[in-house]
Write a protein that holds these residues in place. Structure first.
Motif, short mmCIF file in Angstrom:
data_model
loop_
_atom_site.label_atom_id
_atom_site.label_comp_id
_atom_site.label_asym_id
_atom_site.label_seq_id
_atom_site.Cartn_x
_atom_site.Cartn_y
_atom_site.Cartn_z
N GLU A 1 -12.82 -6.53 14.13
CA GLU A 1 -12.13 -6.05 13.39
C GLU A 1 -12.13 -5.56 11.83
N ASP A 2 -12.90 -6.31 11.30
CA ASP A 2 -13.27 -6.19 10.13
C ASP A 2 -14.16 -5.17 9.34
N THR A 3 -14.75 -4.71 10.38
CA THR A 3 -14.81 -3.33 10.09
C THR A 3 -14.14 -1.71 9.59
N ALA A 4 -14.71 -1.48 8.34
CA ALA A 4 -14.11 -0.95 7.72
C ALA A 4 -14.32 -0.15 6.16
N VAL A 5 -13.58 0.64 5.90
CA VAL A 5 -14.58 1.11 3.94
C VAL A 5 -13.74 0.26 3.24
N TYR A 6 -14.36 -0.31 2.58
CA TYR A 6 -14.00 -1.09 1.65
C TYR A 6 -13.19 -0.76 0.12
N TYR A 7 -12.45 -0.23 -0.64
CA TYR A 7 -12.20 0.30 -1.88
C TYR A 7 -11.67 -1.36 -3.11
N CYS A 8 -12.03 -1.37 -4.43
CA CYS A 8 -11.41 -1.93 -4.18
C CYS A 8 -10.43 -1.36 -6.26
N ASN A 9 -9.09 -1.52 -6.79
CA ASN A 9 -8.69 -0.80 -7.24
C ASN A 9 -7.78 -1.86 -7.84
N THR A 10 -6.62 -1.44 -8.85
CA THR A 10 -5.90 -2.55 -9.04
C THR A 10 -4.48 -3.15 -8.36
N TYR A 11 -4.11 -3.76 -8.41
CA TYR A 11 -3.12 -4.90 -8.18
C TYR A 11 -1.87 -5.30 -8.61
N PRO A 12 -1.14 -5.75 -7.88
CA PRO A 12 -1.01 -5.07 -6.47
C PRO A 12 -0.59 -3.49 -6.52
N SER A 13 -0.13 -2.53 -7.54
CA SER A 13 -0.03 -0.83 -7.30
C SER A 13 -1.62 -0.52 -7.47
N ALA A 14 -1.91 0.02 -6.17
CA ALA A 14 -3.48 0.93 -7.02
C ALA A 14 -3.13 1.80 -7.39
N ILE A 15 -3.47 2.20 -8.19
CA ILE A 15 -3.83 3.81 -9.02
C ILE A 15 -4.24 4.73 -8.60
N ASP A 16 -4.19 5.61 -7.80
CA ASP A 16 -4.21 7.04 -6.95
C ASP A 16 -5.79 7.51 -7.69
N GLN A 17 -6.09 7.54 -8.72
CA GLN A 17 -7.01 7.59 -9.52
C GLN A 17 -8.63 7.23 -10.32
N PHE A 18 -8.04 6.02 -9.66
CA PHE A 18 -9.00 4.56 -8.98
C PHE A 18 -9.84 4.74 -8.29
N TRP A 19 -9.62 5.18 -6.93
CA TRP A 19 -10.02 5.13 -6.07
C TRP A 19 -11.37 5.75 -5.64
N GLY A 20 -11.97 4.81 -5.53
CA GLY A 20 -14.06 5.57 -5.22
C GLY A 20 -14.40 5.87 -4.27
N GLN A 21 -15.44 5.97 -4.14
CA GLN A 21 -16.09 6.51 -2.70
C GLN A 21 -16.53 4.83 -0.95
N GLY A 22 -16.04 3.95 -2.02
CA GLY A 22 -15.58 2.78 -0.74
C GLY A 22 -17.09 2.39 -0.69
N THR A 23 -17.11 1.80 0.16
CA THR A 23 -18.32 0.59 0.60
C THR A 23 -18.53 0.45 2.17
N GLN A 24 -18.96 0.57 2.23
CA GLN A 24 -19.17 1.11 4.69
C GLN A 24 -19.07 -0.61 4.71
N VAL A 25 -18.45 -1.39 5.43
CA VAL A 25 -18.86 -2.50 6.27
C VAL A 25 -18.62 -2.26 7.87
N THR A 26 -19.83 -2.91 8.29
CA THR A 26 -19.46 -2.72 9.84
C THR A 26 -19.98 -3.73 10.75
N VAL A 27 -19.17 -4.25 10.94
CA VAL A 27 -19.59 -5.61 12.09
C VAL A 27 -20.18 -5.34 13.78
N SER A 28 -21.21 -5.78 14.20
CA SER A 28 -21.62 -4.83 15.16
C SER A 28 -22.18 -6.11 15.52
N SER A 29 -22.86 -6.06 16.71
CA SER A 29 -23.60 -7.27 17.42
C SER A 29 -24.77 -5.69 18.11
#
Length: 116
Positions: free
Chosen positions: A88-116
């Motif tokens: 259930e941790d499988t997702a695209v992970y992004y970083c941004n400002t916190y606690p409010s993200a800034i729309d212009q800062f969203w990048g491409q993210g990095t894919q995390v896949t947890v599977s056997s």
């Protein structure tokens, strides 16, 4: 113009670990709180972890005790150490400002896949 570049994702078996990195241009990391977010297929993007300027972390309940966020302001980089990964941790992970993200800062993210 601030750019955030996420890296470190991949395919891992349940129970495994990954370390994500978020590198940013400019001096933003030394002046703002940063966070990690994720988006699984068919769901909204959700908060995962945040860290303030002083290094105090905050976590979503679903990752407490398994994930650790840290920052290195000298390298303009935020990290997310992920242990005991679950499917259930499988997702695209992004970083941004916190606690409010800034729309212009969203990048491409990095894919995390947890599977056997």
């Amino acid at each position: 113009q601030v750019q955030l570049v996420e890296s470190g994702g991949g395919l891992v078996q349940p129970g495994g670990s990954l370390r994500l990195s978020c590198a940013g241009s400019g001096s933003i990391f030394s002046t703002v709180a940063m966070g990690w977010y994720r988006q699984a297929p068919g769901t909204h993007r959700e908060f995962v972890a945040g860290i303030n300027i002083g290094g105090r972390p905050n976590y979503a309940d679903s990752v407490k005790g398994r994930f650790t966020i840290s920052r290195d302001n000298t390298k303009n980089t935020v990290y997310l150490q992920m242990n005991s990964l679950k499917p259930e941790d499988t997702a695209v992970y992004y970083c941004n400002t916190y606690p409010s993200a800034i729309d212009q800062f969203w990048g491409q993210g990095t894919q995390v896949t947890v599977s056997s």
